[in-house]
Scaffold this motif. Structure first.
Motif, PDB file in Angstrom:
ATOM      1  N   LEU A 195       0.851  -1.214   0.000  1.00 50.32           N
ATOM      2  CA  LEU A 195       0.000   0.000   0.000  1.00 50.32           C
ATOM      3  C   LEU A 195       0.878   1.253   0.000  1.00 50.32           C
ATOM      4  CD1 LEU A 195      -3.012   0.405   0.054  1.00 50.32           C
ATOM      5  CD2 LEU A 195      -2.852   0.816   2.501  1.00 50.32           C
ATOM      6  N   HIS A 196       1.926   1.162   0.735  1.00 48.50           N
ATOM      7  CA  HIS A 196       2.860   2.288   0.774  1.00 48.50           C
ATOM      8  C   HIS A 196       3.431   2.565  -0.602  1.00 48.50           C
ATOM      9  CE1 HIS A 196       7.030   3.803   1.267  1.00 48.50           C
ATOM     10  NE2 HIS A 196       6.365   4.710   1.987  1.00 48.50           N
ATOM     11  N   ASP A 197       3.812   1.461  -1.302  1.00 49.23           N
ATOM     12  CA  ASP A 197       4.374   1.636  -2.655  1.00 49.23           C
ATOM     13  C   ASP A 197       3.344   2.262  -3.575  1.00 49.23           C
ATOM     14  OD1 ASP A 197       6.620   0.603  -1.688  1.00 49.23           O
ATOM     15  OD2 ASP A 197       6.304  -1.443  -2.486  1.00 49.23           O
ATOM     16  N   GLU A 198       2.103   1.775  -3.438  1.00 46.96           N
ATOM     17  CA  GLU A 198       1.031   2.335  -4.286  1.00 46.96           C
ATOM     18  C   GLU A 198       0.860   3.820  -4.031  1.00 46.96           C
ATOM     19  OE1 GLU A 198      -2.809   0.517  -4.220  1.00 46.96           O
ATOM     20  OE2 GLU A 198      -1.911  -1.483  -4.410  1.00 46.96           O
ATOM     21  N   LEU A 199       0.879   4.125  -2.761  1.00 45.73           N
ATOM     22  CA  LEU A 199       0.722   5.543  -2.385  1.00 45.73           C
ATOM     23  C   LEU A 199       1.845   6.383  -2.997  1.00 45.73           C
ATOM     24  CD1 LEU A 199      -1.241   7.102  -0.549  1.00 45.73           C
ATOM     25  CD2 LEU A 199       0.545   7.107   1.185  1.00 45.73           C
ATOM     26  N   VAL A 200       3.044   5.794  -2.936  1.00 45.53           N
ATOM     27  CA  VAL A 200       4.187   6.516  -3.502  1.00 45.53           C
ATOM     28  C   VAL A 200       3.994   6.699  -5.008  1.00 45.53           C
ATOM     29  CG1 VAL A 200       6.646   6.314  -4.001  1.00 45.53           C
ATOM     30  CG2 VAL A 200       5.809   5.825  -1.717  1.00 45.53           C
ATOM     31  N   ALA A 201       3.486   5.585  -5.683  1.00 48.78           N
ATOM     32  CA  ALA A 201       3.266   5.674  -7.136  1.00 48.78           C
ATOM     33  C   ALA A 201       2.214   6.723  -7.439  1.00 48.78           C
ATOM     34  CB  ALA A 201       2.830   4.303  -7.657  1.00 48.78           C
ATOM     35  N   THR A 202       1.130   6.695  -6.642  1.00 49.78           N
ATOM     36  CA  THR A 202       0.052   7.664  -6.846  1.00 49.78           C
ATOM     37  C   THR A 202       0.582   9.092  -6.710  1.00 49.78           C
ATOM     38  OG1 THR A 202      -1.357   6.068  -5.761  1.00 49.78           O
ATOM     39  CG2 THR A 202      -2.269   8.251  -6.130  1.00 49.78           C
ATOM     40  N   VAL A 203       1.365   9.242  -5.712  1.00 46.14           N
ATOM     41  CA  VAL A 203       1.930  10.574  -5.504  1.00 46.14           C
ATOM     42  C   VAL A 203       2.772  10.987  -6.708  1.00 46.14           C
ATOM     43  CG1 VAL A 203       3.598  11.866  -4.117  1.00 46.14           C
ATOM     44  CG2 VAL A 203       1.861  10.522  -2.993  1.00 46.14           C
ATOM     45  N   GLY A 204       3.519   9.952  -7.276  1.00 46.69           N
ATOM     46  CA  GLY A 204       4.329  10.235  -8.473  1.00 46.69           C
ATOM     47  C   GLY A 204       3.442  10.656  -9.628  1.00 46.69           C
ATOM     48  N   GLU A 205       2.316   9.961  -9.775  1.00 43.17           N
ATOM     49  CA  GLU A 205       1.400  10.310 -10.880  1.00 43.17           C
ATOM     50  C   GLU A 205       0.839  11.705 -10.688  1.00 43.17           C
ATOM     51  OE1 GLU A 205      -1.491   7.247 -11.125  1.00 43.17           O
ATOM     52  OE2 GLU A 205      -0.017   5.739 -11.743  1.00 43.17           O
ATOM     53  N   ILE A 206       0.453  11.951  -9.471  1.00 49.01           N
ATOM     54  CA  ILE A 206      -0.090  13.293  -9.183  1.00 49.01           C
ATOM     55  C   ILE A 206       0.962  14.342  -9.526  1.00 49.01           C
ATOM     56  CG2 ILE A 206      -0.759  14.828  -7.285  1.00 49.01           C
ATOM     57  CD1 ILE A 206      -2.126  12.399  -6.006  1.00 49.01           C
ATOM     58  N   ARG A 207       2.188  13.996  -9.176  1.00 48.11           N
ATOM     59  CA  ARG A 207       3.247  14.961  -9.450  1.00 48.11           C
ATOM     60  C   ARG A 207       3.404  15.203 -10.952  1.00 48.11           C
ATOM     61  NH1 ARG A 207       8.145  12.882  -6.773  1.00 48.11           N
ATOM     62  NH2 ARG A 207       7.132  13.516  -4.856  1.00 48.11           N
ATOM     63  N   SER A 208       3.342  14.056 -11.800  1.00 48.80           N
ATOM     64  CA  SER A 208       3.509  14.237 -13.248  1.00 48.80           C
ATOM     65  C   SER A 208       2.321  15.020 -13.803  1.00 48.80           C
ATOM     66  CB  SER A 208       3.673  12.884 -13.932  1.00 48.80           C
ATOM     67  OG  SER A 208       2.454  12.180 -13.831  1.00 48.80           O
ATOM     68  N   ALA A 209       1.089  14.696 -13.252  1.00 44.02           N
ATOM     69  CA  ALA A 209      -0.081  15.451 -13.697  1.00 44.02           C
ATOM     70  C   ALA A 209       0.086  16.928 -13.402  1.00 44.02           C
ATOM     71  CB  ALA A 209      -1.329  14.919 -12.991  1.00 44.02           C
ATOM     72  N   ALA A 210       0.645  17.165 -12.262  1.00 45.91           N
ATOM     73  CA  ALA A 210       0.861  18.573 -11.888  1.00 45.91           C
ATOM     74  C   ALA A 210       1.841  19.218 -12.856  1.00 45.91           C
ATOM     75  CB  ALA A 210       1.397  18.644 -10.470  1.00 45.91           C
ATOM     76  N   THR A 211       2.861  18.446 -13.244  1.00 44.25           N
ATOM     77  CA  THR A 211       3.844  18.987 -14.205  1.00 44.25           C
ATOM     78  C   THR A 211       3.164  19.326 -15.522  1.00 44.25           C
ATOM     79  OG1 THR A 211       5.337  17.407 -13.197  1.00 44.25           O
ATOM     80  CG2 THR A 211       6.141  18.581 -15.142  1.00 44.25           C
ATOM     81  N   GLU A 212       2.297  18.394 -15.948  1.00 40.33           N
ATOM     82  CA  GLU A 212       1.583  18.644 -17.221  1.00 40.33           C
ATOM     83  C   GLU A 212       0.702  19.878 -17.092  1.00 40.33           C
ATOM     84  OE1 GLU A 212      -0.502  15.128 -18.288  1.00 40.33           O
ATOM     85  OE2 GLU A 212       1.349  13.960 -18.503  1.00 40.33           O
ATOM     86  N   ALA A 213      -0.002  19.907 -15.979  1.00 38.71           N
ATOM     87  CA  ALA A 213      -0.870  21.064 -15.769  1.00 38.71           C
ATOM     88  C   ALA A 213      -0.054  22.348 -15.815  1.00 38.71           C
ATOM     89  CB  ALA A 213      -1.563  20.948 -14.413  1.00 38.71           C
ATOM     90  N   LYS A 214       1.131  22.220 -15.272  1.00 33.93           N
ATOM     91  CA  LYS A 214       1.988  23.406 -15.264  1.00 33.93           C
ATOM     92  C   LYS A 214       2.343  23.830 -16.686  1.00 33.93           C
ATOM     93  CE  LYS A 214       4.975  23.343 -11.865  1.00 33.93           C
ATOM     94  NZ  LYS A 214       6.232  22.894 -11.237  1.00 33.93           N
ATOM     95  N   SER A 215       2.680  22.784 -17.561  1.00 33.64           N
ATOM     96  CA  SER A 215       3.051  23.121 -18.952  1.00 33.64           C
ATOM     97  C   SER A 215       1.835  23.689 -19.687  1.00 33.64           C
ATOM     98  CB  SER A 215       3.628  21.896 -19.646  1.00 33.64           C
ATOM     99  OG  SER A 215       2.591  20.993 -19.895  1.00 33.64           O
ATOM    100  N   PHE A 216       0.622  23.108 -19.338  1.00 31.36           N
ATOM    101  CA  PHE A 216      -0.607  23.612 -19.974  1.00 31.36           C
ATOM    102  C   PHE A 216      -0.820  25.085 -19.615  1.00 31.36           C
ATOM    103  CE2 PHE A 216      -5.133  24.480 -19.444  1.00 31.36           C
ATOM    104  CZ  PHE A 216      -5.552  24.313 -20.773  1.00 31.36           C
ATOM    105  N   VAL A 217      -0.650  25.334 -18.357  1.00 32.44           N
ATOM    106  CA  VAL A 217      -0.831  26.721 -17.906  1.00 32.44           C
ATOM    107  C   VAL A 217       0.176  27.622 -18.603  1.00 32.44           C
ATOM    108  CG1 VAL A 217      -0.584  28.222 -15.890  1.00 32.44           C
ATOM    109  CG2 VAL A 217      -1.886  26.132 -15.702  1.00 32.44           C
TER     110      VAL A 217
END
Lengths: 331, 250
Positions: A214-236
């Motif tokens: 579960l911890h690993d999943e959480l870490v992966a999720t956080v990674g995805e959120i982070r990449s989404a945030a990066t994309e959102a940043k490029s979109f902005v």
């Protein structure tokens, strides 16, 4: 022994007594032997001379430069006349203060060095003075401090223990704990349950704590959120670029928004459109009539009916003839 | 009752003697030989004993003060203590006691002898008042000499104290520090008070001794009794006067 010898001895003895008295006087009245009339005097005024007395020393930066010649009351203040040795000059901006040399009332007048370029004090002039706290003032302050401390501690104690009328903090806490002991017990047992479950890895939080997957999943999720945030940043960032282009008047949108010519054209077009629509509404012109005049619709309908009949009548007549008939019936 | 009367008689006769002697003050310049003779006896010959006594009184004061003060670190004030004690109290009192013992007794013995052997009566017969030639020069000499003796007693006592303060192992205070402390807490007024006290004591001692000597009656045995009485009365008067004069001078 004859009378003359006796008289001489008595005379010498008497003179010896006078001399010794004079020496004692000089020694105790300050300044050393035969130096009473040398030097010059200055005046130092103080609010209180404290323990200062005649014959006390005058020191400049710790070096003896004279003695207190006289102390007196002058109006609403006390004055000390200081006799300063003739070899010493005191700058006009020097400050005198009464300094305590011992706790049993030994005092001297201390004068600071002043500034080097200040002119010297003239004989008889008054020196600036400052007040220094003596042992009594310090003791009084300490006493006041003690009283304040006692008051503060008393108030603190009252707020903790209560003052008889209002319960203090301790009493309130005691009452709170006593009245809510059941609830507190329940809460504590609940907390114990929760921590036990957490410890066993039960529930989401327990799994989160105890399950590495579960911890690993959480870490992966956080990674995805982070990449989404990066994309959102490029979109902005892109959107910001577009906005910048628009603002600079580039591109069709920019021209539309910021170009004055386009705006005036647009304004003219809208005006024309309004005129056309007004005319349409009023039934002016062909289209207006077409829209507003029911007669035309009826005429067209009857014409169409006639045309339909004519077509039925014509049968095999050529399409050109039919068109000609329709045109005739229309106009 | 008899004793009270004798005390009152003594007081009265002393005052009368003083007034009589004072009335002859104008004759003093003519009696300068007698005056200088008495000065020599009262002042000059008393000096050695006054010096020796004062030296040891100053020394023992410093010693006792050092012994007492070493326990609470106030040794540097020995100079002040010795200086003030000698100047205000011990100097004048010791001079007066020495005067009573040495000079007062001599005066009483001499005058009592003159009285017993009727020399005083002879003087009176010759119209020479004893108050003029026997009492006045002595009173004047005491007034002139006692301050000299007292100031010498003060100074010798101070130096005695300084020597003890320096050389006694458990005190060990340099004379400079000793005299600095002495000067810091003393004014000339203190010395002056002492001199005035000594003057009072000397004058009273001499007057009382003269009076007792001149009022002696009887034979040689009474001479001894008169001397004893003179010394005792002088010592009592010194200590009683000491309190009152000190109080007045404060």
């Amino acid at each position: 022994m004859n009378n003359a010898q006796q008289t001489i001895r008595v005379g010498l003895f008497f003179l010896l007594g006078l001399a010794l008295t004079w020496v004692t006087y000089e020694a105790l009245s300050g300044g050393g032997f035969f130096s009473k009339n040398k030097g010059y005097s200055i005046v130092a005024g103080f609010e209180s001379l404290k323990e200062l007395k005649e014959g006390d020393e005058v020191r400049m930066a710790g070096v003896k430069i004279g003695v207190v010649e006289k102390t007196r009351l002058a109006g609403r203040r006390a004055e000390a006349i200081l006799r300063i040795g003739k070899d010493f000059s005191i700058p006009r901006d020097a400050t005198a203060s009464i300094i305590m040399a011992g706790i049993i009332g030994t005092n001297y007048v201390g004068i600071d060095l002043g500034s080097a370029d200040a002119p010297p004090l003239a004989p008889g002039a008054e020196i600036r003075t400052k007040v220094t706290p003596d042992i009594n003032a310090i003791m009084t302050e300490l006493g006041n401090l003690g009283q304040r401390l006692e008051g503060a501690l008393g108030a603190f104690g009252n707020s903790m223990n209560g003052d008889g009328k209002n319960p203090g903090l301790f009493q309130k806490l005691d009452r709170l704990v006593t009245e809510n002991s059941t609830k507190v017990d329940t809460t504590l047992s609940n907390l114990q349950d929760i921590t036990t479950k957490l410890n066993r890895g039960e529930g989401t939080l327990g799994k989160l704590i105890n399950d590495p997957a579960l911890h690993d999943e959480l870490v992966a999720t956080v990674g995805e959120i982070r990449s989404a945030a990066t994309e959102a940043k490029s979109f902005v960032a892109d959107a910001q670029g577009i906005l910048a282009q628009v603002k600079s008047g580039k591109g069709p949108l920019g021209t539309l928004v910021y170009d004055e010519t386009t705006a005036s054209d647009l304004r003219a077009t809208v005006t024309n459109l309004r005129q056309v629509s007004d005319k349409l509404a009023k039934g002016e012109g062909t289209l207006g009539k077409l829209i507003n005049d029911d007669g035309l619709f009826n005429t067209a309908q009857s014409t169409l009916r006639k045309a339909d009949r004519a077509l039925d009548g014509l049968g095999d007549s050529g399409p050109l003839t039919a068109v000609g008939i329709v045109a005739n019936s229309l106009f | 009752m008899k004793q009270i009367l004798s005390v009152l008689e003594g007081v009265g006769s002393t005052w009368l003697l003083l007034l009589r002697a004072a009335s002859y003050v104008g004759t003093l310049p003519r009696q300068r030989t007698r005056f200088f003779e008495q000065c020599y006896l009262i002042g000059y010959t008393t000096l050695p004993i006054v010096a020796i006594l004062s030296f040891f009184i100053g020394s023992v004061l410093a010693l006792q003060a050092g012994y007492s003060m070493q326990n609470f670190g106030a040794k540097q004030f020995i100079g002040s203590l010795v200086g003030l004690s000698m100047a205000r109290e011990l100097g004048p009192v010791m001079v007066a006691i020495l005067l009573a013992g040495r000079v007062g007794s001599a005066i009483t013995a001499e005058l009592a002898s003159m009285k017993v052997y009727q020399e005083v009566d002879a003087l009176v017969t010759m119209n020479i008042p004893p108050a003029r030639i026997l009492v006045l020069p002595r009173l004047a000499a005491v007034l002139a000499m006692v301050p000299v003796l007292a100031i010498i007693a003060d100074l010798v006592g101070w130096f005695g104290g300084a020597i003890v303060a320096k050389y006694v192992a458990f005190i060990s205070i340099e004379p400079e520090a000793y005299f600095t402390a002495l000067r810091r807490f003393m004014k000339f007024k203190d010395v002056m008070n002492g001199l005035i006290k000594a003057e009072c004591f000397g004058f009273v001692v001499t007057l009382v001794c003269c009076n007792i000597g001149l009022n002696t009656r009887g034979g040689p045995r009474e001479i001894g009794a008169a001397v004893t009485r003179a010394v005792v009365v002088s010592l009592i008067l010194i200590l009683v006067l000491d309190y009152f004069v000190t109080k007045v001078l404060m």
